[in-house]
Scaffold this active site. Structure first.
Site, PDB file in Angstrom:
ATOM      1  N   PHE A  96      34.807  46.613  24.329  1.00  0.00           N
ATOM      2  CA  PHE A  96      34.155  46.399  25.627  1.00  0.00           C
ATOM      3  C   PHE A  96      35.115  46.891  26.695  1.00  0.00           C
ATOM      4  O   PHE A  96      36.162  46.265  26.921  1.00  0.00           O
ATOM      5  CB  PHE A  96      33.888  44.900  25.772  1.00  0.00           C
ATOM      6  N   ARG A 126      61.015  13.926  11.426  1.00  0.00           N
ATOM      7  CA  ARG A 126      62.373  14.249  11.878  1.00  0.00           C
ATOM      8  C   ARG A 126      63.091  12.966  12.307  1.00  0.00           C
ATOM      9  O   ARG A 126      62.584  12.247  13.175  1.00  0.00           O
ATOM     10  CB  ARG A 126      62.271  15.201  13.076  1.00  0.00           C
ATOM     11  N   GLU A 139      39.827  37.680  30.729  1.00  0.00           N
ATOM     12  CA  GLU A 139      38.521  37.054  31.019  1.00  0.00           C
ATOM     13  C   GLU A 139      38.572  36.203  32.286  1.00  0.00           C
ATOM     14  O   GLU A 139      37.913  35.175  32.393  1.00  0.00           O
ATOM     15  CB  GLU A 139      38.040  36.180  29.856  1.00  0.00           C
TER      16      GLU A 139
HETATM   17  P1  TGC Z   1      30.392  40.433  43.462  1.00  0.00           P
HETATM   18  O1  TGC Z   1      30.877  41.815  43.513  1.00  0.00           O
HETATM   19  O2  TGC Z   1      30.012  39.814  44.737  1.00  0.00           O
HETATM   20  O3  TGC Z   1      29.118  40.244  42.507  1.00  0.00           O
HETATM   21  C1  TGC Z   1      28.755  41.234  41.706  1.00  0.00           C
HETATM   22  C2  TGC Z   1      27.482  40.817  41.024  1.00  0.00           C
HETATM   23  O4  TGC Z   1      27.838  40.091  39.859  1.00  0.00           O
HETATM   24  C3  TGC Z   1      27.234  38.813  39.890  1.00  0.00           C
HETATM   25  N1  TGC Z   1      28.156  37.874  39.269  1.00  0.00           N
HETATM   26  C4  TGC Z   1      27.881  37.304  38.104  1.00  0.00           C
HETATM   27  N2  TGC Z   1      26.808  37.374  37.290  1.00  0.00           N
HETATM   28  C5  TGC Z   1      26.825  36.673  36.170  1.00  0.00           C
HETATM   29  N3  TGC Z   1      27.877  35.889  35.831  1.00  0.00           N
HETATM   30  C6  TGC Z   1      28.973  35.794  36.601  1.00  0.00           C
HETATM   31  N4  TGC Z   1      30.001  35.039  36.213  1.00  0.00           N
HETATM   32  C7  TGC Z   1      29.006  36.514  37.790  1.00  0.00           C
HETATM   33  N5  TGC Z   1      29.931  36.674  38.781  1.00  0.00           N
HETATM   34  C8  TGC Z   1      29.376  37.508  39.670  1.00  0.00           C
HETATM   35  C9  TGC Z   1      26.995  38.538  41.342  1.00  0.00           C
HETATM   36  O5  TGC Z   1      25.981  37.577  41.500  1.00  0.00           O
HETATM   37  C10 TGC Z   1      26.566  39.901  41.814  1.00  0.00           C
HETATM   38  O6  TGC Z   1      25.249  40.131  41.363  1.00  0.00           O
HETATM   39  P2  TGC Z   1      24.247  41.019  42.246  1.00  0.00           P
HETATM   40  O7  TGC Z   1      23.007  41.095  41.437  1.00  0.00           O
HETATM   41  O8  TGC Z   1      24.091  40.266  43.543  1.00  0.00           O
HETATM   42  O9  TGC Z   1      24.917  42.338  42.439  1.00  0.00           O
HETATM   43  O10 TGC Z   1      31.423  39.652  42.743  1.00  0.00           O
HETATM   44  P3  TGC Z   1      31.710  38.150  42.961  1.00  0.00           P
HETATM   45  O11 TGC Z   1      32.251  37.930  44.351  1.00  0.00           O
HETATM   46  O12 TGC Z   1      30.527  37.330  42.575  1.00  0.00           O
HETATM   47  O13 TGC Z   1      32.846  37.968  41.898  1.00  0.00           O
HETATM   48  C11 TGC Z   1      34.171  38.132  42.271  1.00  0.00           C
HETATM   49  C12 TGC Z   1      35.000  37.714  41.058  1.00  0.00           C
HETATM   50  C13 TGC Z   1      36.453  37.824  41.452  1.00  0.00           C
HETATM   51  C14 TGC Z   1      34.656  36.282  40.679  1.00  0.00           C
HETATM   52  C15 TGC Z   1      34.684  38.642  39.884  1.00  0.00           C
HETATM   53  O14 TGC Z   1      34.995  39.923  40.256  1.00  0.00           O
HETATM   54  C16 TGC Z   1      35.439  38.249  38.657  1.00  0.00           C
HETATM   55  O15 TGC Z   1      34.998  37.417  37.851  1.00  0.00           O
HETATM   56  N6  TGC Z   1      36.610  38.886  38.417  1.00  0.00           N
HETATM   57  C17 TGC Z   1      37.355  38.694  37.179  1.00  0.00           C
HETATM   58  C18 TGC Z   1      36.921  39.755  36.220  1.00  0.00           C
HETATM   59  C19 TGC Z   1      37.541  39.544  34.859  1.00  0.00           C
HETATM   60  O16 TGC Z   1      37.355  38.506  34.237  1.00  0.00           O
HETATM   61  N7  TGC Z   1      38.255  40.562  34.384  1.00  0.00           N
HETATM   62  C20 TGC Z   1      38.897  40.519  33.095  1.00  0.00           C
HETATM   63  C21 TGC Z   1      37.998  41.106  32.052  1.00  0.00           C
HETATM   64  S1  TGC Z   1      38.763  40.961  30.497  1.00  0.00           S
HETATM   65  C22 TGC Z   1      38.639  42.511  29.909  1.00  0.00           C
HETATM   66  O17 TGC Z   1      38.097  43.391  30.463  1.00  0.00           O
HETATM   67  C23 TGC Z   1      39.157  42.751  28.600  1.00  0.00           C
HETATM   68  S2  TGC Z   1      37.859  42.575  27.511  1.00  0.00           S
HETATM   69  C24 TGC Z   1      38.592  41.622  26.332  1.00  0.00           C
HETATM   70  C25 TGC Z   1      39.305  42.450  25.329  1.00  0.00           C
HETATM   71  O18 TGC Z   1      38.932  43.608  25.099  1.00  0.00           O
HETATM   72  O19 TGC Z   1      40.257  41.923  24.698  1.00  0.00           O
END
Ligand code: TGC
Length: 399
Positions: free
Chosen positions: A135, A284, A379
């Site tokens: 992913f 221990r 995550e």
């Molecule tokens: P925003 O840009 O305002 O919203 C974007 C759209 O996403 C929706 N949304 C969600 N939908 C479902 N579940 C959630 N938990 C959601 N969070 C946001 C949101 O409603 C919006 O939808 P739409 O239809 O209006 O466009 O973003 P936000 O302000 O809601 O979120 C900001 C933030 C910081 C919480 C978000 O960017 C975030 O969660 N960041 C962390 C990302 C993260 O976890 N990155 C690490 C990924 S790990 C990885 O990639 C490695 S995979 C694992 C592996 O391979 O080992």
């Protein structure tokens, strides 16, 4: 003075809250963790070895995409899936991570957003452990803000061309298919995207231009593989696009699944550390008696135990909500934040109880502590989950 260490999961009798089927899933995972992973994990961690042959076994046991319906998947409940995550991570975070990446991220993306043809092509083989998926969301400049992604997908006749880079992509060098998230610029909306949107693509990893390179030098999660991925003019047919996802809610929908698994999994690592500390405390002897007879040690053990049991109860509550379709992202954030934070604290306390031996691989504790540093970051970091909760509490967005 007796030195009988009870099985800690009998003290609260959490079993009483589970169905027979859930207990069976848990026992099956516990057996695999104890009989297959535990005997080799210290060696694999040391040697940076991912044991590919376990993938098929995990498929045969039904653990891959086990919460999904159809296409060879088990269709199990969220709590059963959580219990499997807990038992696998009690052995090593790397193996729970594998099951998460395969089932919660790659397979979920295809199951949620794929066409019928895409599901038929990939899911049965992935459920069986014959095919591996990865992913690809996070990019080298950081993982917290996927909205800033720079990987692009542009139209090329009927097909697509992908260019960009991804980082920390689990299993990418071993994978058969990558779910790649890329930005499609379509200002005219001619392709139905209505401007710039993040879309998902199924990229067979044999496609020219796709390169995955394992990241070396990791002191954490050494028995699993995380990669740098480059996409250089990767040409795909039109049917590589996941039709059901447009915008970041696509990948976030999958992250919700993976984060939910971590809520349970981290408690497995915590339980393993507590069990190690208990064993040491009752065997221990210092100053002529077991160290566990000292009040200071008992206080630590009691606090660790309370956090493990609270964490599992929270995971169970979230699992029941998930089974009712009522689990929200802030609730998942609370669970991921709590489980990993407490598991790390428990690992550190256990290490202290084990004293000098705690830094060796005679005990699993230092390995769990090192692994949990990764789990804390991927995550969604602690801080991201605090801010998701801060927004839910205040209505104010601090991002
Ligand atoms: P925003 O840009 O305002 O919203 C974007 C759209 O996403 C929706 N949304 C969600 N939908 C479902 N579940 C959630 N938990 C959601 N969070 C946001 C949101 O409603 C919006 O939808 P739409 O239809 O209006 O466009 O973003 P936000 O302000 O809601 O979120 C900001 C933030 C910081 C919480 C978000 O960017 C975030 O969660 N960041 C962390 C990302 C993260 O976890 N990155 C690490 C990924 S790990 C990885 O990639 C490695 S995979 C694992 C592996 O391979 O080992």
């Amino acid at each position: 003075m007796t030195a009988t260490a009870p099985r800690i999961d009998t003290v609260f009798d959490l079993d009483a809250l589970l169905t027979e089927e859930e207990r069976e899933w848990q026992q099956r995972a516990r057996r695999f963790a104890q009989e297959r992973i535990a005997p080799v994990i210290e060696e694999d961690f040391e040697a940076k070895h991912f044991r590919r042959e376990f993938v098929r076994e995990l498929g045969e046991l039904g653990f891959l995409g086990m919460h999904l319906e159809g296409y060879g998947c088990a269709g199990a409940g969220a709590v059963s899936y959580g219990l499997v995550c807990l038992e696998l991570e009690a052995a090593d975070s790397g193996w729970r991570t594998f099951v998460s990446v395969q089932g919660s991220l790659a397979m979920s993306a295809i199951h949620k957003y794929g066409s019928e043809e895409q599901k038929q092509r990939w899911l049965p083989g992935m459920a069986a452990g014959e095919l591996i998926g990865c992913f690809a969301l996070t990019e080298p400049q950081g993982g917290s803000d996927p909205a800033a992604m720079t990987t692009t997908a542009r139209r090329d006749g009927d097909g697509w061309v992908l260019d960009g880079a991804k980082r920390w992509i689990g299993l990418a060098s071993l994978a058969d298919v990558a779910v790649v998230w890329a930005r499609v610029d379509d200002p005219t909306g001619a392709h139905g995207d209505g401007g710039s949107a993040v879309r998902g693509f199924l990229v067979p990893t044999s496609t020219p231009g796709f390169t995955a390179t394992p990241i070396d030098g990791k002191l954490s999660m050494r028995a699993s593989v995380q990669c740098d991925v480059t996409l250089e003019g990767v040409r795909l047919d039109a049917d590589a696009l996941l039709p059901g996802a447009s915008g970041l809610s696509g990948p976030f929908g999958c992250l919700n699944e993976a984060r939910y698994g971590i809520v349970w999994g981290a408690m497995g690592a915590a339980r393993a550390c507590l069990e190690a500390a208990l064993e040491r405390a009752t065997t221990r002897e210092v100053f002529g008696r077991p160290i566990g007879a000292n009040q200071l040690i008992q206080a630590k053990l009691a606090d660790m135990f309370v956090e493990v049991e609270k964490g599992i109860l929270l995971a169970l509550h979230l699992g029941r909500l998930k089974e009712r379709g009522a689990l929200t992202p802030p609730q998942i954030s609370a669970g991921k934040l709590n489980s990993v934070r407490e598991a790390l604290a428990i690992a550190h306390e256990a290490r202290a109880i084990l004293a000098g031996d705690g830094i060796t691989n005679a005990w699993p504790v230092m390995r769990h502590a090192a692994n949990l540093e990764s789990v804390r970051t991927y995550e969604g970091t602690d801080e991201i989950h605090q801010l998701v909760l801060g927004r839910a509490l205040t209505g104010l967005n601090a991002f």
